[in-house]
Design a protein around this motif. Structure first.
Motif, mmCIF file in Angstrom:
data_model
loop_
_atom_site.group_PDB
_atom_site.id
_atom_site.type_symbol
_atom_site.label_atom_id
_atom_site.label_comp_id
_atom_site.label_asym_id
_atom_site.label_seq_id
_atom_site.Cartn_x
_atom_site.Cartn_y
_atom_site.Cartn_z
ATOM 1 N N THR A 41 0.854 -1.176 0.000
ATOM 2 C CA THR A 41 0.000 0.000 0.000
ATOM 3 C C THR A 41 0.893 1.229 0.000
ATOM 4 O O THR A 41 1.870 1.283 0.741
ATOM 5 N N PHE A 42 0.556 2.199 -0.836
ATOM 6 C CA PHE A 42 1.404 3.363 -1.045
ATOM 7 C C PHE A 42 0.602 4.645 -0.906
ATOM 8 O O PHE A 42 -0.625 4.649 -1.060
ATOM 9 N N ALA A 43 1.312 5.734 -0.659
ATOM 10 C CA ALA A 43 0.732 7.070 -0.636
ATOM 11 C C ALA A 43 1.614 7.973 -1.492
ATOM 12 O O ALA A 43 2.833 7.812 -1.544
ATOM 13 N N ILE A 44 0.975 8.908 -2.180
ATOM 14 C CA ILE A 44 1.688 9.890 -2.992
ATOM 15 C C ILE A 44 0.893 11.185 -2.959
ATOM 16 O O ILE A 44 -0.342 11.165 -2.937
ATOM 17 N N ARG A 45 1.583 12.303 -2.933
ATOM 18 C CA ARG A 45 0.896 13.599 -2.970
ATOM 19 C C ARG A 45 0.318 13.821 -4.367
ATOM 20 O O ARG A 45 0.793 13.273 -5.349
#
Length: 90
Positions: A41-45
């Protein structure tokens, strides 16, 4: 009529992606490789910066339920358990 040009800020190639949610200027998604051994699971602006992994493969067998009070909620398909992860703030 005015045509605007979109700028591509980042591409992720060679992974199967599933969008989870967009919250407070962050995009959350899962990514997995064909062999399912890699991913997470990833997050990016929204501007394409700050890409980082926030969870391992444990969420690939979970359904994203939604967000509540700045937390992401997942439910495991096998045992029905819930996992709660705090949203990104930086």
């Amino acid at each position: 009529m005015r045509i605007t040009r979109h700028q591509i800020i980042r591409k992720i190639i060679g992974w199967e992606l599933e969008l989870l949610d967009i919250q407070h200027e962050w995009v959350y998604f899962t990514a997995s490789a064909e062999n399912m051994e890699m991913g997470g699971t990833f997050a990016i602006r929204l501007d394409g910066s700050g890409l980082h992994q926030i969870g391992n493969n444990e969420f690939l067998l979970s359904d994203y339920i939604g967000s509540i009070k700045q937390h992401l909620v997942f439910q495991n398909r096998n045992d029905g358990s819930f996992t709660i992860m705090k949203e990104q703030t930086h």
